[in-house]
Design an enzyme around this catalytic site. Structure first.
Site, PDB file in Angstrom:
ATOM      1  N   ILE A  18     133.227  55.678 122.765  1.00 49.99           N
ATOM      2  CA  ILE A  18     132.676  56.016 121.500  1.00 49.99           C
ATOM      3  C   ILE A  18     130.937  56.109 121.936  1.00 49.99           C
ATOM      4  O   ILE A  18     130.235  56.393 121.070  1.00 49.99           O
ATOM      5  CB  ILE A  18     133.132  55.110 120.198  1.00 49.99           C
ATOM      6  CG1 ILE A  18     132.692  55.729 118.956  1.00 49.99           C
ATOM      7  CG2 ILE A  18     132.793  53.683 120.530  1.00 49.99           C
ATOM      8  CD1 ILE A  18     133.336  55.165 117.775  1.00 49.99           C
ATOM      9  N   GLY A  39     134.841  44.083 122.697  1.00 53.42           N
ATOM     10  CA  GLY A  39     135.503  45.355 122.362  1.00 53.42           C
ATOM     11  C   GLY A  39     134.485  46.410 121.940  1.00 53.42           C
ATOM     12  O   GLY A  39     133.408  46.290 122.550  1.00 53.42           O
ATOM     13  N   ASP A  41     132.701  46.506 119.352  1.00 58.68           N
ATOM     14  CA  ASP A  41     131.382  45.932 118.883  1.00 58.68           C
ATOM     15  C   ASP A  41     130.703  45.589 120.054  1.00 58.68           C
ATOM     16  O   ASP A  41     129.450  45.823 120.120  1.00 58.68           O
ATOM     17  CB  ASP A  41     131.692  44.573 117.981  1.00 58.68           C
ATOM     18  CG  ASP A  41     130.580  44.047 117.430  1.00 58.68           C
ATOM     19  OD1 ASP A  41     129.563  44.843 117.097  1.00 58.68           O
ATOM     20  OD2 ASP A  41     130.918  42.976 116.997  1.00 58.68           O
TER      21      ASP A  41
END
Length: 189
Positions: A18, A39, A41
């Site tokens: 992402i 992760g 974040d």
């Protein structure tokens, strides 16, 4: 990439990173303190650079953080997106603590913020399915019900042309594709 159309909006599902996605808004599966983390974040903060954290700290000063189910928006720093929406998913505790409602709120509140900044595209990760432990199948069901129901509502202000679900694992990708295929078949019959 698997793409489905819901009204004027295309909904795509694929495996990817992402942080490399190009478009208007990347959604971050954040923690309540907006302090970065592990992760998705951690990856978003690392790839986007310190300006994202600086804005998160301003939000912490003014609002004290971001409660589960809520969403806030910042710049995207060095990412290819224009903004990052930080939303806090529920920690899975067996399903009896309003986890489903909180997770659905993550998606709805993120979409509402996207409308407010007149975004045309948004990318979601699989919120709460990593270290927060939400089972992948039920999380997929909640996410896609929230998004499709939200898209089906009459929204004259909607500019969203594209919603992407950027999956981390083949398992999540398969769950999302199968759910959307069933949805498309039900709508066609």
């Amino acid at each position: 990439m698997n793409t489905f159309r819901i009204g004027r909006t295309s909904v795509s599902v694929f495996i990817g990173d992402i942080t490399t996605w190009a478009g208007d808004i990347i959604v971050n599966a954040a923690n309540s303190g907006l302090l970065g983390g592990e992760g998705v974040d951690g990856a978003i903060h690392q790839a986007g650079g310190p300006s994202i954290m600086e804005e998160c700290m301003e939000i912490r000063k003014s609002k004290g953080g971001c409660p589960p189910g809520h969403a806030v928006i910042t710049c995207a720093g060095k990412l290819r997106a224009k903004h990052v929406i930080h939303t806090v998913g529920p920690i899975w505790e067996g399903g009896g603590r309003r986890e489903e409602e909180t997770l659905a709120d993550c998606y709805r509140n993120s979409l509402q913020l996207a409308v407010e900044v007149e975004a045309r595209s948004i990318a979601f990760p699989n919120i709460s399915t990593g270290i927060y432990g939400y089972p992948k199948g039920p999380a997929c069901d909640v996410a896609l019900k929230a998004v499709t129901t939200w898209l089906e509502e009459e929204r004259p202000d909607l500019r969203l042309e594209r919603i992407d679900f950027v999956c981390f694992s083949p398992e999540n990708e398969q769950l999302y594709v199968e759910w959307l295929q069933r949805y498309a078949e039900e709508r066609a019959s």
